[in-house]
Design a protein around this motif. Structure first.
Motif, PDB file in Angstrom:
ATOM      1  N   HIS A  64       0.700  -1.245   0.013  1.00  0.00           N
ATOM      2  CA  HIS A  64       0.068  -0.030  -0.040  1.00  0.00           C
ATOM      3  C   HIS A  64       0.929   1.220  -0.183  1.00  0.00           C
ATOM      4  N   ASP A  65       1.973   1.231  -0.691  1.00  0.00           N
ATOM      5  CA  ASP A  65       2.819   2.357  -0.821  1.00  0.00           C
ATOM      6  C   ASP A  65       2.840   2.879  -1.993  1.00  0.00           C
ATOM      7  N   LEU A  66       1.559   3.564  -2.158  1.00  0.00           N
ATOM      8  CA  LEU A  66       1.133   4.261  -3.354  1.00  0.00           C
ATOM      9  C   LEU A  66       2.134   5.345  -3.906  1.00  0.00           C
ATOM     10  N   ALA A  67       2.765   5.725  -3.130  1.00  0.00           N
ATOM     11  CA  ALA A  67       3.855   6.993  -3.463  1.00  0.00           C
ATOM     12  C   ALA A  67       4.969   6.205  -4.235  1.00  0.00           C
ATOM     13  N   ALA A  68       5.532   5.129  -3.670  1.00  0.00           N
ATOM     14  CA  ALA A  68       6.496   4.276  -4.604  1.00  0.00           C
ATOM     15  C   ALA A  68       6.000   3.805  -6.003  1.00  0.00           C
ATOM     16  N   VAL A  69       4.675   3.143  -5.795  1.00  0.00           N
ATOM     17  CA  VAL A  69       4.169   2.785  -7.033  1.00  0.00           C
ATOM     18  C   VAL A  69       3.920   3.842  -8.162  1.00  0.00           C
ATOM     19  N   LEU A  70       3.437   5.131  -7.783  1.00  0.00           N
ATOM     20  CA  LEU A  70       3.479   6.171  -8.532  1.00  0.00           C
ATOM     21  C   LEU A  70       4.704   6.847  -9.079  1.00  0.00           C
ATOM     22  N   GLY A  71       5.820   6.733  -8.207  1.00  0.00           N
ATOM     23  CA  GLY A  71       7.180   7.249  -8.754  1.00  0.00           C
ATOM     24  C   GLY A  71       7.530   6.086  -9.559  1.00  0.00           C
ATOM     25  N   VAL A  72       7.564   4.857  -9.457  1.00  0.00           N
ATOM     26  CA  VAL A  72       8.102   3.697 -10.478  1.00  0.00           C
ATOM     27  C   VAL A  72       7.292   3.949 -11.807  1.00  0.00           C
ATOM     28  N   LEU A  73       5.963   4.207 -11.788  1.00  0.00           N
ATOM     29  CA  LEU A  73       5.275   4.599 -12.852  1.00  0.00           C
ATOM     30  C   LEU A  73       5.840   5.683 -13.689  1.00  0.00           C
ATOM     31  N   GLN A  74       5.863   6.854 -12.836  1.00  0.00           N
ATOM     32  CA  GLN A  74       6.637   7.959 -13.593  1.00  0.00           C
ATOM     33  C   GLN A  74       7.972   7.870 -14.263  1.00  0.00           C
ATOM     34  N   GLN A  75       8.677   6.877 -13.578  1.00  0.00           N
ATOM     35  CA  GLN A  75      10.024   6.621 -14.196  1.00  0.00           C
ATOM     36  C   GLN A  75       9.755   6.011 -15.619  1.00  0.00           C
ATOM     37  N   GLY A  76       8.897   5.070 -15.645  1.00  0.00           N
ATOM     38  CA  GLY A  76       8.651   4.473 -16.747  1.00  0.00           C
ATOM     39  C   GLY A  76       7.925   5.404 -17.894  1.00  0.00           C
ATOM     40  N   ILE A  77       7.119   5.964 -17.469  1.00  0.00           N
ATOM     41  CA  ILE A  77       6.674   7.351 -18.529  1.00  0.00           C
ATOM     42  C   ILE A  77       7.778   7.940 -18.903  1.00  0.00           C
ATOM     43  N   ALA A  78       8.925   8.334 -18.251  1.00  0.00           N
ATOM     44  CA  ALA A  78       9.793   9.227 -18.628  1.00  0.00           C
ATOM     45  C   ALA A  78      11.000   8.489 -19.322  1.00  0.00           C
ATOM     46  N   SER A  79      10.673   7.101 -19.479  1.00  0.00           N
ATOM     47  CA  SER A  79      11.861   6.355 -20.078  1.00  0.00           C
ATOM     48  C   SER A  79      12.012   6.603 -21.626  1.00  0.00           C
ATOM     49  N   PRO A  80      13.077   6.493 -22.206  1.00  0.00           N
ATOM     50  CA  PRO A  80      13.201   6.610 -23.680  1.00  0.00           C
ATOM     51  C   PRO A  80      12.413   5.419 -24.579  1.00  0.00           C
ATOM     52  N   GLU A  81      11.972   4.211 -23.817  1.00  0.00           N
ATOM     53  CA  GLU A  81      11.141   3.575 -24.517  1.00  0.00           C
ATOM     54  C   GLU A  81       9.865   3.960 -24.570  1.00  0.00           C
ATOM     55  N   HIS A  82       9.469   4.649 -23.457  1.00  0.00           N
ATOM     56  CA  HIS A  82       8.033   5.125 -23.500  1.00  0.00           C
ATOM     57  C   HIS A  82       7.990   6.355 -24.533  1.00  0.00           C
ATOM     58  N   GLN A  83       8.842   7.316 -24.502  1.00  0.00           N
ATOM     59  CA  GLN A  83       8.784   8.256 -25.611  1.00  0.00           C
ATOM     60  C   GLN A  83       8.911   7.722 -26.986  1.00  0.00           C
ATOM     61  N   ALA A  84       9.568   6.760 -27.233  1.00  0.00           N
ATOM     62  CA  ALA A  84       9.489   6.001 -28.749  1.00  0.00           C
ATOM     63  C   ALA A  84       8.176   5.659 -28.899  1.00  0.00           C
ATOM     64  N   PHE A  85       7.384   4.774 -27.968  1.00  0.00           N
ATOM     65  CA  PHE A  85       6.219   4.389 -28.092  1.00  0.00           C
ATOM     66  C   PHE A  85       5.157   5.635 -28.488  1.00  0.00           C
TER      67      PHE A  85
END
Length: 92
Positions: A64-85
């Motif tokens: 139930h550490d939603l701050a950590a869940v959101l932080g990891v999701l934001q890292q993924g969204i900021a990744s080069p792979e996501h930007q290419a997608f």
């Protein structure tokens, strides 16, 4: 198993199962007509094969550490792979 057959028949590429009582999250990806489990990386993060940048910190979610869940999701969204997608989506 009826849902699984429906998913396969309709081409669902990935799906998640959250086993609340067992405190487990399973993520499956369709490969060669069969659903294969995705495994978390060394940091405990599950990463979508179909949606680059969709990352899930399963242990943080189960704790139930939603701050950590959101932080990891934001890292993924900021990744080069996501930007290419995203760029591919924009171009189509």
């Amino acid at each position: 198993h009826d849902k699984l057959r429906v998913y396969r028949r309709n081409g669902v590429q990935e799906y998640l199962v959250w086993c609340i009582y067992d405190r487990q999250i399973h993520w499956f990806s369709l490969a060669a007509g069969e659903y294969q489990p995705l495994t978390a990386d060394a940091e405990g993060i599950l990463r979508s094969r179909q949606f680059p940048g969709l990352w899930l910190a399963t242990e943080a979610l189960l704790a139930h550490d939603l701050a950590a869940v959101l932080g990891v999701l934001q890292q993924g969204i900021a990744s080069p792979e996501h930007q290419a997608f995203v760029q591919i989506l924009v171009e189509t």
